[in-house]
Design a protein around this motif. Structure first.
Motif: not given
Lengths: 474, 175
Positions: A44-62
């Motif tokens: 499940a952690f691996i799922v989180q890492v991979l989907t998290g990286i994908a989301l971070a490519m679009v998500y704007v942390p502002g």
């Protein structure tokens, strides 16, 4: 050709020499389905890492664009709906599996000699995972997320002496603003995952070093002086290589888990985004993710004088208590049948969690701001005074907290038959003076309004027919 | 070889190793400090900075009816351009008399959730854990340990102004 390439890679990397022996380390034969939760948590952690990286490519942390970028991810980006959903359900899976894994290890006392540090590293990782769940919720940056930051800051502020500093560190200033989200983002994607990688690395290394524990047997207590020899001897006789004899169950269970995550992401989708994060818009109802509902219930029920101690003490004592479990007892029986206190702890803990979770979700801890006016069939009277009283009961907020024949909130006691329990004088005193968890209305009601409300409440009895006399006469 | 320093004095090799160990550890610590401390200072700066609170205009005096409590919003003291809507704070503003206003923080003193003003009942109510306050901000029911925090309000040149303030932390009341 392919064989040659593989041989080159294998020779230079040492896969067959170093990695395969680790994968093929001998494990107890009886390590069956009970043992699949740890590897599934890792998966499940691996799922989180991979989907998290994908989301971070679009998500704007502002603060200005995070919400919009989430709306884009959810509704417009190709597969964005799916990736966000997988990240959300993956988080749930990780929290659930980590807790189930820990419960199993606790029940089987696998933390006893020589695996004390396996348990301790796991407890640290568990709390980091809960931190991930909390910071992740804030990154949604809808009204709920922003108000959760405020609640986090208020809780942190209860820490003696340095509370205010911790709060300002979290907020990146004195109020929620431009710096706040960036901080949570950095904590969520750099600091906590780094800690998880380190913690999981240590955890896995310790598993290789001490071997997987056997299923507990009532006649096989842990004796540290002889344990390692006995364990080795038993493994030599009955052990099997982890890969693939034992590992297939882990892989099958993880496959099922990933399928469930994917299924939820496809059919249920990611959590709905709340309204945009306008701190000046106060019409919101902050609610944490479900695995924190139990805590929400606890916070609502606590007497104020105990609150600070519980808010700060419970997580700290919980963490310390869990952390030192192997130090309290690292020898002796492992079988649950010989450890009634351990069994009782798990049963009481699980029951409390389930009950509080249901309670936290169902119980209206707060006034219900959306109550509708009482319909005529509930008012049951054509007397204009009674009818006016029924209107006032809603306008003055009584119905926000009290239920009358199925209409109204549930924060306070039900008033459906209050006329049977209290007389006019008692009602007047209650309304004027207030009481436990009820405001005093003496200053906000005129004498006439009070009379009309009491008139109406006195019609709330167990014998509605007698009240409806006027209706019958029509 | 026989006249090398190591052969002459066996302990000098240990000295050398000891010195190199200390050198490596010392320099590593220095490298660590040099690359970490600026970042730590950078991240912790907002914790110790005390932004000057500023007065923000809310609206013209005649916009507000005497006796009525309304929701207002204004920009925080630190107005970072990338904060978007999160640069805003809210307050409950009541015109008490011709020139007198009270502004309550919207943060419940229990755990910071936003309180709602229920005009008919003359109560502030919190949607989180059931905190209720009277119209003067005193606790009426529920878990809040303290009354609602207040902002400073003044009237200047026909405009109502509010002084920005930090989030009213229960243990750190600076409003």
């Amino acid at each position: 050709m392919l064989g040659k390439i593989w041989n080159w890679i294998d020779d230079r990397s040492g896969f067959s020499d170093v990695v395969m022996p680790m994968l093929e380390h001998v494990v107890p034969r009886d390590a069956r389905w009970w043992y699949v939760f740890g590897s599934a948590t890792l998966c499940a952690f691996i799922v989180q890492v991979l989907t998290g990286i994908a989301l971070a490519m679009v998500y704007v942390p502002g603060g200005d664009a995070a919400y919009e970028s989430l709306v884009y991810i959810t509704h417009d980006a190709t597969l964005g709906y799916l990736v966000r959903g997988m990240h959300y359900y993956g988080a749930t899976a990780m929290v659930v599996l980590a807790v189930v894994h820990m419960t199993q290890v606790f029940l089987h006392a696998s933390y006893k000699y020589p695996r004390e540090m396996n348990w301790m590293s796991g407890v640290v990782v568990l709390f980091v995972v809960l931190g991930m769940a909390f910071t992740g919720q804030l990154l949604r940056w809808d009204a709920n997320g922003v108000w959760s930051v405020m609640v986090a800051a208020e809780m942190a502020a209860r820490v003696p002496f340095i509370g205010a500093y911790i709060s300002q560190f979290l907020l990146g200033g004195e109020t929620v603003g431009g710096s706040t989200l960036s901080r949570f983002f950095a904590i969520h994607v750099f600091i906590l995952p780094g800690l998880i990688f380190a913690g999981v690395g240590l955890h896995l290394w310790l598993i290789l070093r001490h071997g997987i524990s056997e299923m507990p047997k009532a006649d096989q207590p842990v004796v540290p002086e002889t344990y390692k020899e006995d364990y080795e001897a038993r493994l030599e006789k009955t052990g099997v290589p982890f890969w693939p004899i034992a590992a297939w169950r882990d892989v099958v269970f993880s496959t099922l888990m990933v399928a469930v995550i994917m299924g939820c992401a496809i059919f249920a989708g990611p959590p709905t985004l709340g309204p945009a994060p306008d701190p000046a818009n106060i019409h919101t109802n902050p609610m944490p993710d479900w695995y924190f509902w139990w805590y929400f219930a606890v916070l609502s029920m606590l007497p104020p004088e105990l609150e600070t101690y519980i808010i700060l003490g419970m997580p700290v004592l919980g963490a310390i208590g869990l952390f030192i479990v192997p130090l309290l007892s690292n020898r002796g029986n492992r079988a649950p049948s010989k450890r009634p206190w351990a069994l009782a702890t798990v049963i009481v803990g699980a029951t409390a969690f389930v009950v509080l979770t249901i309670y936290g979700y169902r119980k209206p801890w707060s006034p219900d701001f959306d109550v509708k006016p009482l319909p005529p069939e509930v008012v049951r009277s054509k007397d204009p005074g009674i009818q006016h009283g029924a209107v006032l009961v809603r306008e003055k907020g009584c119905l926000y907290c009290h239920d009358v024949d199925g209409f109204g909130g549930h924060r306070g006691p039900e008033l459906s038959v209050i006329g049977d329990r209290l007389d006019r004088g008692e009602l007047v005193i209650r309304i004027n003076n207030g009481g436990y968890n009820m405001p005093s209305f003496a200053s906000s009601l005129t004498a006439e309004e009070l009379r009309l409300i009491v008139d109406f409440l006195l019609t709330r009895t167990d014998h509605p027919d007698t009240d409806a006399g006027e209706d019958k006469s029509d | 070889m026989s006249d090398s320093p190591e052969a002459k004095c066996p302990s000098s090799d240990e000295d050398r190793r000891g010195f190199l160990t200390k050198l490596c550890l010392g320099l590593s610590a220095l490298i660590g400090a040099v690359i970490t401390l600026p970042g730590v200072g950078f991240v912790l700066a907002p914790v110790f900075a005390r932004p000057k609170q500023v007065w923000r205009k809310l609206g013209k005096l005649d916009q507000y009816e005497i006796g009525k409590t309304v929701s207002v919003e204004f920009k925080d003291a630190v107005d970072q351009p990338w904060a978007g809507v999160t640069t805003l704070s809210g307050a409950w503003l009541r015109r008490v008399s011709e020139n007198e206003f009270i502004a309550f923080s919207i943060n419940c003193r229990h755990l910071g959730c936003p309180v709602n003003w229920v005009a008919d009942a003359s109560l502030f109510m919190c949607p989180c854990h059931g905190g209720v306050y009277y119209e003067d901000g005193e606790v009426a029911a529920g878990p809040p340990p303290e009354p609602l925090a207040r902002y400073q309000v003044r009237v200047t040149d026909g405009f109502v102004e509010i002084e920005t303030a930090a989030v009213p932390l229960t243990t750190n009341d600076r409003v």
